[in-house]
Design an enzyme around this catalytic site. Structure first.
Site, short mmCIF file in Angstrom:
data_model
loop_
_atom_site.label_atom_id
_atom_site.label_comp_id
_atom_site.label_asym_id
_atom_site.label_seq_id
_atom_site.Cartn_x
_atom_site.Cartn_y
_atom_site.Cartn_z
N GLY A 275 9.06 -9.29 7.18
CA GLY A 275 9.25 -7.88 6.83
C GLY A 275 9.27 -7.08 8.11
O GLY A 275 10.31 -6.69 8.62
N CYS A 343 -5.44 17.52 4.22
CA CYS A 343 -6.85 17.95 4.26
C CYS A 343 -7.79 16.75 4.22
O CYS A 343 -8.48 16.51 3.23
CB CYS A 343 -7.13 18.91 3.12
SG CYS A 343 -6.12 20.37 3.32
N1 LLP Z 1 5.01 -12.50 2.44
C1 LLP Z 1 3.87 -12.17 1.83
C2 LLP Z 1 3.36 -13.02 0.75
C3 LLP Z 1 3.16 -11.01 2.22
O1 LLP Z 1 2.02 -10.70 1.62
C4 LLP Z 1 3.68 -10.20 3.26
C5 LLP Z 1 2.99 -8.99 3.69
C6 LLP Z 1 4.90 -10.58 3.87
C7 LLP Z 1 5.53 -11.74 3.43
C8 LLP Z 1 5.53 -9.81 4.97
O2 LLP Z 1 4.75 -9.77 6.10
P1 LLP Z 1 5.30 -9.19 7.48
O3 LLP Z 1 6.40 -10.11 7.94
O4 LLP Z 1 5.83 -7.83 7.22
O5 LLP Z 1 4.14 -9.19 8.37
N2 LLP Z 1 0.65 -2.66 5.23
C9 LLP Z 1 0.29 -3.51 6.35
C10 LLP Z 1 0.91 -4.89 6.23
C11 LLP Z 1 0.58 -5.57 4.93
C12 LLP Z 1 1.31 -6.87 4.78
C13 LLP Z 1 1.22 -7.38 3.40
N3 LLP Z 1 1.91 -8.60 3.17
C14 LLP Z 1 0.68 -2.83 7.64
O6 LLP Z 1 1.17 -1.70 7.59
O7 LLP Z 1 0.46 -3.37 8.72
#
Ligand code: LLP
Length: 420
Positions: A275, A343
């Site tokens: 992602g 706020c």
């Molecule tokens: N696959 C699964 C099963 C996941 O839970 C996630 C992310 C991804 C793929 C993608 O991960 P990435 O490649 O984006 O690291 N909100 C947090 C990140 C939460 C990630 C949740 N799961 C932030 O803003 O850093």
């Protein structure tokens, strides 16, 4: 690498001046580069080209339909975690044969929707969910392809809130107990076991945690084979980090080089769920400076984007670089907290940040905001969510309008006893 660069002292996204977009669209807004997005996707594609693989973009990182379409056209699949994300992925033309569905709390209606659309597989996170999927498939006279999400108990060395592969996390099934679950799954008449899934965390900046986790999982796939359970897909999740400040995360090529030899032994098709690595540095949040304030203790710069627009600094103390859209003439720098209008004391975009002189009305770019930016935004304090703009070359297009006040009350109704 990304396409946000200065030309004659002004920040551009590809061939478009950020200031020009701000004048047309107002602030705050998210600005994305399709070129960066495509390049990042292609970097994954070419890194893993040597062996069968599917790249399923983690929709949760950025669910905008235009960005999904850009990736879909490149051949990307989708990693989804809800019926809503399935709807978005399909609407963007993503092939259901490349959609994988994770998440610990899939509802029955969501399972049915995914079965109806005949997605590639469910990434199952618990025994009860496995039973629920089997029941739903039975009623629909369907066969549900599944992978079990195993928890390899590997420390991804990232922020505790975004680490998921340790035993203390709610995700997956402990790898030592996974064989029992697979045996149960094999015995279910409406389920076809096709894969193993893992995801150890996010913003991982070293290759080693991936190598450790994949080694354990490939060993486990061998155990399954001995037990008569043949696995076709190994899904290693997402998690590859990006540069927010001074991190030096591995390039997809480095990741491929380290893990492909291990995976090759298994003969499986690799599934990846990036992602952040695809979209994080393909987007910025543009905001305008409103006021200065000095508490005696601290200097504050108040801007028109807040934690409702970008919650990462408040939630994870995440660092996002902040750059002036028009470079300052003077070399004077001051240390300020960049805060939003919400706020809450926790509403900040940066703390104790040294910035060039910023005047009222100046535009600022919050960098690396393409992933978990808009997708985690909210209407808190009744603030309409920001516009999203996509650039391609010298053109830009508003791919999501700024919300209106009417949008804020959409769906609200009054009971008869409150009317009149
Ligand atoms: N696959 C699964 C099963 C996941 O839970 C996630 C992310 C991804 C793929 C993608 O991960 P990435 O490649 O984006 O690291 N909100 C947090 C990140 C939460 C990630 C949740 N799961 C932030 O803003 O850093």
């Amino acid at each position: 690498m990304h396409d946000f660069t200065y030309k004659n002292g002004e920040l551009y996204c590809e061939g478009v001046a950020v200031k020009a977009v701000a004048q047309r669209v107002g602030t705050p807004f998210y600005l994305y580069s399709s070129n960066t997005l495509v390049n990042h996707y292609r970097a994954f594609e070419s890194a893993f080209a040597g062996a069968p693989h599917i790249i399923c973009f983690a929709v949760k990182s950025n669910a905008n339909g235009a960005l999904l379409r850009v990736l879909g056209r490149e051949g990307a699949g989708a990693d989804i975690v809800s019926g809503g994300e399935l709807f978005r992925a399909l609407r963007a033309g993503i092939d259901p044969k490349k959609i994988v569905y994770a998440g610990v709390g899939k509802r029955r209606d969501e399972i049915e929707y995914a079965l109806k659309m005949n997605i590639l597989m469910f990434n199952v996170e618990s025994g009860e969910e496995l039973q629920a999927i089997d029941h739903a498939a039975k009623e629909m006279h369907a066969k549900a392809r599944i992978a079990l999400r195993v928890n390899p108990d590997v420390d991804p060395k990232t922020h505790a809130y975004i680490s998921t592969g340790l035993k203390e996390n709610k995700f997956g099934i402990p790898i030592e107990r996974a064989l029992e679950y697979y045996q149960t799954a094999k015995g279910l008449p409406n389920v076809e076991v096709v894969g193993v899934h893992l995801h150890i965390g996010s913003q991982i900046t070293e290759v080693q945690p991936f190598v450790d986790a994949i080694q354990r999982v490939v060993g486990f796939v061998q155990t399954l084979k001995t037990a008569g359970i043949v696995i076709k897909y190994i899904n290693i999740g997402g998690g590859l980090g990006i540069t927010y400040k001074d991190e030096t995360p591995p390039h997809p090529k480095d990741l491929a080089k380290a893990i492909q030899p291990i995976l090759r032994q298994s003969g499986c098709t690799l599934v990846l769920e990036p992602g952040r690595a695809l979209v994080g540095n393909a987007g910025i949040l543009v905001t305008r400076a409103l006021y200065h304030k000095d508490s005696g203790e601290k200097k504050f710069l108040i801007v028109d984007a807040g934690m409702n627009d970008l919650i990462r600094p408040s939630l994870y103390e995440a660092y996002h670089e902040i750059k002036p859209v028009v470079e300052a003439d003077s070399a004077v720098r001051t240390t300020v907290d960049v805060v939003g209008p919400i706020c809450e004391s926790g509403d900040f975009l940066a703390k104790d940040r040294e910035l060039p002189e910023v005047n009222q009305g100046d535009l600022l770019a919050v960098m690396g905001a393409g992933a978990y930016g808009f997708s985690m935004s909210s209407n808190y304090n009744s603030r309409p969510r920001a516009a999203e703009v996509l650039v391609k070359g010298n053109e830009y297009f508003v791919v999501r309008e700024r919300e209106t006040y009417d949008d804020l009350t959409k769906g609200e109704k009054l009971p008869r006893w409150l009317i009149g």
